[in-house]
Design a protein around this motif. Structure first.
Motif, PDB file in Angstrom:
ATOM      1  N   SER A 135       0.826  -1.210   0.000  1.00  0.00           N
ATOM      2  CA  SER A 135       0.000   0.000   0.000  1.00  0.00           C
ATOM      3  C   SER A 135       0.861   1.260   0.000  1.00  0.00           C
ATOM      4  N   GLY A 181       0.649   4.183  -2.930  1.00  0.00           N
ATOM      5  CA  GLY A 181      -0.552   3.376  -3.137  1.00  0.00           C
ATOM      6  C   GLY A 181      -0.945   3.177  -4.572  1.00  0.00           C
ATOM      7  N   TYR A 191      -0.676   0.605  -6.270  1.00  0.00           N
ATOM      8  CA  TYR A 191      -1.286  -0.715  -6.462  1.00  0.00           C
ATOM      9  C   TYR A 191      -2.806  -0.627  -6.410  1.00  0.00           C
ATOM     10  N   TRP A 192      -3.343   0.122  -5.466  1.00  0.00           N
ATOM     11  CA  TRP A 192      -4.788   0.234  -5.347  1.00  0.00           C
ATOM     12  C   TRP A 192      -5.367   1.048  -6.498  1.00  0.00           C
ATOM     13  N   GLU A 193      -4.556   1.919  -7.071  1.00  0.00           N
ATOM     14  CA  GLU A 193      -4.990   2.610  -8.288  1.00  0.00           C
ATOM     15  C   GLU A 193      -5.091   1.628  -9.447  1.00  0.00           C
ATOM     16  N   MET A 233      -5.692  -1.546  -9.074  1.00  0.00           N
ATOM     17  CA  MET A 233      -6.858  -2.361  -8.750  1.00  0.00           C
ATOM     18  C   MET A 233      -8.154  -1.648  -9.139  1.00  0.00           C
ATOM     19  N   GLY A 234      -8.216  -0.344  -8.866  1.00  0.00           N
ATOM     20  CA  GLY A 234      -9.394   0.424  -9.271  1.00  0.00           C
ATOM     21  C   GLY A 234      -9.561   0.477 -10.773  1.00  0.00           C
TER      22      GLY A 234
END
Length: 302
Positions: free
Chosen positions: A83, A88, A90-92, A94-95
């Motif tokens: 994260s 972050g 990675y979460w972008e 994923m989104g």
């Protein structure tokens, strides 16, 4: 003594003469071959999944120093490091994957439902030709279409955009095929004719009568296309250059390439791969009830 001798001489019912009673019949042993084959196939498919799940719990030191299938103690730390990596990103990724998969699967399912219903219900010239062309599209590997799609979108200046990944995913030939087969089986022609006799328009018949009957099949189309878009690597790799628009597959690939020079990133790649599988598992668990309801409704109708 005489009774004991008689009992030893009498053969046991169901046992062939001259054979060992404890040995299973030949037919039973042959029947175990498909089961053993399926078991080996399941182990072959699930072994990498088990490795990813266990490796995601290991720290960088444990990953290369402990037994392969021995769980570690660094899962929470790995998630925190993942994260924190590049604020972050990675979460972008994923989104972005969620955007591509959800929107692309929804649009593809809508197109497949309309197209499959039209091919199943209506009779018009060239219907079978169109259907055969779609079948040819099912057999065509996506690799063959990737470069032409890139050239077409480059002409319209749509490369390196969200649309460059979404637009090629809308038409799903296999989804149209499934929709036609399911509509032909689930939507009776008498019901459609009854709707026409009541004065309903064709669009109203489709949306209010046919589409609810096709929902279980369309859920299947949605699932197939969602998984295909979520796991798609080649199309984003060709279309995108801005890493802020990367899906999770392409993002993990770039992270893996950097791991060749920075071995500490390997734990982030493994943890990211494990987290990327969870949405697919959750989606399957959520929508499988539609298949169960369809089976129950079919049993009630029969």
């Amino acid at each position: 003594m005489s009774s004991l001798a008689v009992s030893q001489a009498e053969p046991v019912a169901g046992a062939a003469p001259g054979t060992d009673q404890s040995r299973p019949p030949l037919r039973r042993r042959i029947a175990l071959i498909p089961t053993a084959t399926l078991l080996l196939g399941a182990i072959y498919c699930l072994l990498p999944v088990a490795w990813v799940v266990i490796a995601a719990t290991k720290s960088g030191r444990e990953l290369f120093s402990t037994f392969t299938f021995l769980p570690g103690t660094g899962f929470v730390e790995n998630v925190q490091d993942l994260s924190a990596y590049r604020d972050g990103v990675y979460w972008e990724w994923m989104g972005n994957s969620a955007l591509y998969a959800v929107l692309g699967a929804l649009l593809s399912t809508c197109v497949s439902a309309v197209s499959g219903y039209a091919l199943a219900i209506y009779r018009f010239r060239g219907r079978e030709t169109i259907f055969n062309v779609l079948l040819a599209g099912v057999l065509m590997p996506p690799v063959i279409l990737a470069i032409p799609q890139y050239l077409l979108l480059a002409k319209t200046d749509l490369t390196d955009s969200y649309l460059s990944v979404l637009l090629p995913q809308i038409l799903f030939p296999y989804g149209v095929y499934l929709a036609r087969i399911y509509a032909a089986a689930a939507v009776p022609a008498d019901v459609v004719e009854a709707g026409r006799m009541d004065g309903a328009s064709e669009w109203r018949i489709f949306t209010r009568i046919a589409l609810p009957m096709m929902i279980p099949g369309m859920v299947t189309v949605f699932l197939f296309q969602f998984v295909a878009i979520w796991n798609n690597f080649l199309l984003p790799y060709i279309m995108l250059s801005d890493d802020e628009k990367f899906p999770i597959t392409l993002g993990l690939f770039t992270l893996l390439e950097q791991g060749a020079n920075t071995p500490a990133l390997y734990t982030l790649v493994i943890t990211g791969a494990f987290l990327a599988v969870l949405p697919l598992v959750a989606l399957f668990l959520v929508i499988q009830r539609f298949w169960s309801l369809d089976l129950l409704s079919g049993a009630v109708k029969s």
